[in-house]
Design a protein around this motif. Sequence first.
Motif, PDB file in Angstrom:
ATOM      1  N   TYR A  17       0.847  -1.183   0.000  1.00  0.00           N
ATOM      2  CA  TYR A  17       0.000   0.000   0.000  1.00  0.00           C
ATOM      3  C   TYR A  17       0.889   1.241   0.000  1.00  0.00           C
ATOM      4  O   TYR A  17       1.732   1.387   0.894  1.00  0.00           O
ATOM      5  CB  TYR A  17      -0.919  -0.008   1.233  1.00  0.00           C
ATOM      6  CG  TYR A  17      -1.890   1.148   1.287  1.00  0.00           C
ATOM      7  CD1 TYR A  17      -3.012   1.176   0.472  1.00  0.00           C
ATOM      8  CD2 TYR A  17      -1.678   2.214   2.155  1.00  0.00           C
ATOM      9  CE1 TYR A  17      -3.910   2.232   0.522  1.00  0.00           C
ATOM     10  CE2 TYR A  17      -2.561   3.272   2.221  1.00  0.00           C
ATOM     11  CZ  TYR A  17      -3.679   3.283   1.399  1.00  0.00           C
ATOM     12  OH  TYR A  17      -4.558   4.335   1.449  1.00  0.00           O
ATOM     13  N   ARG A  18       0.750   2.088  -1.002  1.00  0.00           N
ATOM     14  CA  ARG A  18       1.506   3.337  -1.109  1.00  0.00           C
ATOM     15  C   ARG A  18       3.011   3.115  -0.902  1.00  0.00           C
ATOM     16  O   ARG A  18       3.674   3.869  -0.198  1.00  0.00           O
ATOM     17  CB  ARG A  18       0.982   4.375  -0.125  1.00  0.00           C
ATOM     18  CG  ARG A  18      -0.380   4.916  -0.492  1.00  0.00           C
ATOM     19  CD  ARG A  18      -0.910   5.942   0.476  1.00  0.00           C
ATOM     20  NE  ARG A  18       0.043   6.990   0.819  1.00  0.00           N
ATOM     21  CZ  ARG A  18      -0.169   7.927   1.733  1.00  0.00           C
ATOM     22  NH1 ARG A  18      -1.316   7.946   2.387  1.00  0.00           N
ATOM     23  NH2 ARG A  18       0.750   8.828   2.013  1.00  0.00           N
ATOM     24  N   GLY A  19       3.561   2.094  -1.528  1.00  0.00           N
ATOM     25  CA  GLY A  19       4.997   1.851  -1.469  1.00  0.00           C
ATOM     26  C   GLY A  19       5.492   1.228  -0.182  1.00  0.00           C
ATOM     27  O   GLY A  19       6.698   1.162   0.052  1.00  0.00           O
ATOM     28  N   HIS A  20       4.604   0.770   0.662  1.00  0.00           N
ATOM     29  CA  HIS A  20       4.956   0.135   1.931  1.00  0.00           C
ATOM     30  C   HIS A  20       4.397  -1.281   1.965  1.00  0.00           C
ATOM     31  O   HIS A  20       3.381  -1.568   1.349  1.00  0.00           O
ATOM     32  CB  HIS A  20       4.379   0.915   3.115  1.00  0.00           C
ATOM     33  CG  HIS A  20       5.053   2.221   3.362  1.00  0.00           C
ATOM     34  ND1 HIS A  20       4.938   3.290   2.519  1.00  0.00           N
ATOM     35  CD2 HIS A  20       5.857   2.621   4.367  1.00  0.00           C
ATOM     36  CE1 HIS A  20       5.639   4.309   2.991  1.00  0.00           C
ATOM     37  NE2 HIS A  20       6.212   3.928   4.116  1.00  0.00           N
ATOM     38  N   THR A  21       5.045  -2.131   2.719  1.00  0.00           N
ATOM     39  CA  THR A  21       4.508  -3.452   3.005  1.00  0.00           C
ATOM     40  C   THR A  21       3.684  -3.340   4.274  1.00  0.00           C
ATOM     41  O   THR A  21       4.182  -2.890   5.301  1.00  0.00           O
ATOM     42  CB  THR A  21       5.636  -4.484   3.203  1.00  0.00           C
ATOM     43  OG1 THR A  21       6.424  -4.537   2.013  1.00  0.00           O
ATOM     44  CG2 THR A  21       5.070  -5.860   3.511  1.00  0.00           C
ATOM     45  N   VAL A  22       2.421  -3.730   4.190  1.00  0.00           N
ATOM     46  CA  VAL A  22       1.531  -3.676   5.345  1.00  0.00           C
ATOM     47  C   VAL A  22       1.377  -5.086   5.896  1.00  0.00           C
ATOM     48  O   VAL A  22       1.057  -6.019   5.162  1.00  0.00           O
ATOM     49  CB  VAL A  22       0.151  -3.093   4.978  1.00  0.00           C
ATOM     50  CG1 VAL A  22      -0.769  -3.091   6.198  1.00  0.00           C
ATOM     51  CG2 VAL A  22       0.300  -1.684   4.410  1.00  0.00           C
ATOM     52  N   LEU A  23       1.637  -5.222   7.186  1.00  0.00           N
ATOM     53  CA  LEU A  23       1.433  -6.481   7.893  1.00  0.00           C
ATOM     54  C   LEU A  23       0.209  -6.290   8.769  1.00  0.00           C
ATOM     55  O   LEU A  23       0.252  -5.542   9.742  1.00  0.00           O
ATOM     56  CB  LEU A  23       2.657  -6.823   8.732  1.00  0.00           C
ATOM     57  CG  LEU A  23       3.914  -7.029   7.894  1.00  0.00           C
ATOM     58  CD1 LEU A  23       4.954  -6.003   8.250  1.00  0.00           C
ATOM     59  CD2 LEU A  23       4.417  -8.429   8.045  1.00  0.00           C
ATOM     60  N   GLU A  24      -0.876  -6.917   8.382  1.00  0.00           N
ATOM     61  CA  GLU A  24      -2.150  -6.745   9.069  1.00  0.00           C
ATOM     62  C   GLU A  24      -2.348  -7.902  10.048  1.00  0.00           C
ATOM     63  O   GLU A  24      -2.652  -9.015   9.650  1.00  0.00           O
ATOM     64  CB  GLU A  24      -3.260  -6.724   8.020  1.00  0.00           C
ATOM     65  CG  GLU A  24      -4.625  -6.453   8.548  1.00  0.00           C
ATOM     66  CD  GLU A  24      -5.623  -6.398   7.400  1.00  0.00           C
ATOM     67  OE1 GLU A  24      -5.985  -7.469   6.870  1.00  0.00           O
ATOM     68  OE2 GLU A  24      -6.011  -5.280   7.035  1.00  0.00           O
ATOM     69  N   PHE A  25      -2.135  -7.622  11.334  1.00  0.00           N
ATOM     70  CA  PHE A  25      -2.336  -8.631  12.377  1.00  0.00           C
ATOM     71  C   PHE A  25      -3.837  -8.747  12.633  1.00  0.00           C
ATOM     72  O   PHE A  25      -4.546  -7.750  12.611  1.00  0.00           O
ATOM     73  CB  PHE A  25      -1.645  -8.216  13.673  1.00  0.00           C
ATOM     74  CG  PHE A  25      -0.141  -8.277  13.666  1.00  0.00           C
ATOM     75  CD1 PHE A  25       0.603  -8.077  12.513  1.00  0.00           C
ATOM     76  CD2 PHE A  25       0.537  -8.514  14.835  1.00  0.00           C
ATOM     77  CE1 PHE A  25       1.987  -8.122  12.535  1.00  0.00           C
ATOM     78  CE2 PHE A  25       1.924  -8.562  14.875  1.00  0.00           C
ATOM     79  CZ  PHE A  25       2.653  -8.363  13.718  1.00  0.00           C
ATOM     80  N   ARG A  26      -4.286  -9.988  12.930  1.00  0.00           N
ATOM     81  CA  ARG A  26      -5.720 -10.218  13.147  1.00  0.00           C
ATOM     82  C   ARG A  26      -5.954 -11.140  14.338  1.00  0.00           C
ATOM     83  O   ARG A  26      -5.144 -12.014  14.615  1.00  0.00           O
ATOM     84  CB  ARG A  26      -6.334 -10.898  11.929  1.00  0.00           C
ATOM     85  CG  ARG A  26      -6.148 -10.190  10.646  1.00  0.00           C
ATOM     86  CD  ARG A  26      -6.809 -10.997   9.530  1.00  0.00           C
ATOM     87  NE  ARG A  26      -6.344 -10.536   8.253  1.00  0.00           N
ATOM     88  CZ  ARG A  26      -5.806 -11.312   7.329  1.00  0.00           C
ATOM     89  NH1 ARG A  26      -5.684 -12.594   7.520  1.00  0.00           N
ATOM     90  NH2 ARG A  26      -5.399 -10.797   6.195  1.00  0.00           N
ATOM     91  N   GLY A  27      -7.095 -10.948  14.991  1.00  0.00           N
ATOM     92  CA  GLY A  27      -7.524 -11.867  16.044  1.00  0.00           C
ATOM     93  C   GLY A  27      -6.713 -11.744  17.310  1.00  0.00           C
ATOM     94  O   GLY A  27      -6.438 -10.649  17.778  1.00  0.00           O
TER      95      GLY A  27
END
Length: 129
Positions: A17-27
């Motif tokens: 997203y927008r030149g960044h790596t997004v790590l989306e933690f869940r739960g």
Amino acid sequence: MRQECVSPTRQLGVYAYRGHTVLEFRGEIDLVAAEEIGPVLDRVTAGTGVRAVIDLRQVEFFDCSGLRLLYRAHARVRERGGRLHLVCTRPLTLRVFRVTGLARLLPPQPDLDTALDRAAAVAPDGAPA
């Protein structure tokens, strides 16, 4: 623009997203989840000049195992000349970040765009641009 999300584990999605790596933690981010997330987080933070965001908005529970993941990721990215940002809105988790000092290292932002806009306004050494 958000690219396709990859789910290496139940508790983690990864996307660009927008030149960044997004790590989306869940739960629930506990010891078991941290053991699954750790290797992926290490791969993402292994390079030089990494630009990443850890997004905790979908996290329901976050213990000291999760704190260790964040501290480790921050240290790895920083020593390799990269940038790591944090998105978090849960009051209890934010309180833990303030008490432990993590909020000073990774100031939590309410959403991705705010985190990345802030990143653009701050020079690599942490000084305002």
